[in-house]
Each structure stands twice: as C-alpha cells, then as structure tokens.
Design a protein around this motif. Sequence first.
Motif, mmCIF file in Angstrom:
data_model
loop_
_atom_site.group_PDB
_atom_site.id
_atom_site.type_symbol
_atom_site.label_atom_id
_atom_site.label_comp_id
_atom_site.label_asym_id
_atom_site.label_seq_id
_atom_site.Cartn_x
_atom_site.Cartn_y
_atom_site.Cartn_z
ATOM 1 N N ARG A 37 0.816 -1.219 0.000
ATOM 2 C CA ARG A 37 0.000 0.000 0.000
ATOM 3 C C ARG A 37 0.842 1.257 0.000
ATOM 4 N N GLN A 38 1.948 1.267 0.753
ATOM 5 C CA GLN A 38 2.758 2.474 0.827
ATOM 6 C C GLN A 38 4.212 2.144 1.095
ATOM 7 N N GLY A 39 5.072 3.074 0.783
ATOM 8 C CA GLY A 39 6.502 2.899 0.991
ATOM 9 C C GLY A 39 7.243 3.998 0.268
ATOM 10 N N ASN A 40 8.527 4.110 0.509
ATOM 11 C CA ASN A 40 9.308 5.097 -0.228
ATOM 12 C C ASN A 40 10.670 4.577 -0.691
ATOM 13 N N ARG A 41 10.971 3.322 -0.358
ATOM 14 C CA ARG A 41 12.195 2.712 -0.868
ATOM 15 C C ARG A 41 11.927 1.243 -1.162
ATOM 16 N N VAL A 42 12.504 0.768 -2.235
ATOM 17 C CA VAL A 42 12.399 -0.638 -2.610
ATOM 18 C C VAL A 42 13.803 -1.133 -2.914
#
Length: 197
Positions: free
Chosen positions: A173-178
């Motif tokens: 659903r959400q995140g800012n780094r992969v």
Amino acid sequence: MSSLPNVGWWIFCFVFIWERLKAQGAEVQCSPGDAVGRQHPVRGLLERFQVGRGCTAREQGNKETHVIALQRPTNSPGNMVTVFLKPLTLSSAPLRTLHLVLSSILPITWWLKAELLPPDLPVFVQVSPNSSVQSQTLHLHVQMVHSLPFRLHALHRWALKHHGNLSSLIHTRQGNRVYIRLGEGEPLRNYTILEKV
C-alpha cells in the motif's frame, strides 16, 4: 534490629539516585525555542523495514523481471520512491537484461539507483501512465503502459502474459524505498521500507 540500618541505607541510595537522574534529565532537556531543526548537525532517522505481499522465484532465460506495485509513497516530497538495484553476489557472472514493471495508483516519480552494476546493463521499464522514471546512472528504456493493472492478481496475470515468467513481485500500500537484488542464486529477497520518519 539489624535490618533497620539496611532500610535507611536503601532509602539513602534511592534518594541519591533519584536526585542524580533528575539533575541529568534537566541538563539534556531542550525547549521549543532551541535551534534544533533541519540545519542541526545531529538528526534522527527512523525507518521500518517490512516485506510486502508478493513472491520471488528463479526466472529462467536471458532476462529477469521484477514487478513492483505501490499504491502511494510515504512521507516523500514530490511523491518520490527510490528503487535500489544491486547484484545478489559480487561474482563475475554477467547479469541478465533487466525488466522492471512499476505499477501505482497515485502519480509516483520512480528514482532508480544502481550499486555495483555495469553501466551498459540494459534496463527496460514499463510504468503506469501517471508516473515517471529517472536515473542518473542507468540507461533506461521507458514505456508508458495505459493498461497496466494495480490489483495483485490482475497484475500478476498481466506480467506473466507479457513476460512469461517473473523473478519477483511485490505489492504494497505504501513505501518510499524498494530494494531489489539482481542475479541468480537463492530465491531473491526483495523488500520495501514502508515508513520513513
């Protein structure tokens, strides 16, 4: 009668330690008016690592395909999500052609960062039409896909239909780094940071 002096001793120790802790606490308290903010040399960063829904596998052939579906970024200026690409091992085995499928509901600026990757590694990216992809170090071939689904099962079927096989798929659903590890070996372990404060 001999236990009475011990009680007095314990009370004395407790009061002494209590007063020391109060004095130390007063020394390190900061008032709201103190100059602590973005310019201060000491800052804290809290990150929570969590694996999203998805799977990893050993993809056969001369390419590897990684699918990332992210509904929205977390606390990110400009809706930016960083994708870190790094080899699984430091061996001299050549990396295969890389295909990335980047699906999102909200507009996202995907920023690809490479570590220890050859500069001539072909990177083909398919992305939702409301988003963009950038990199300073990789040579990208970007294709906007208007029919790119977001829902997990629909995206999985779409990716299998267009790529034949997958190396990894992550859906969150959400995140800012992969973080994506490239190359063959044990099943790949990819994960996202879901929160950055």
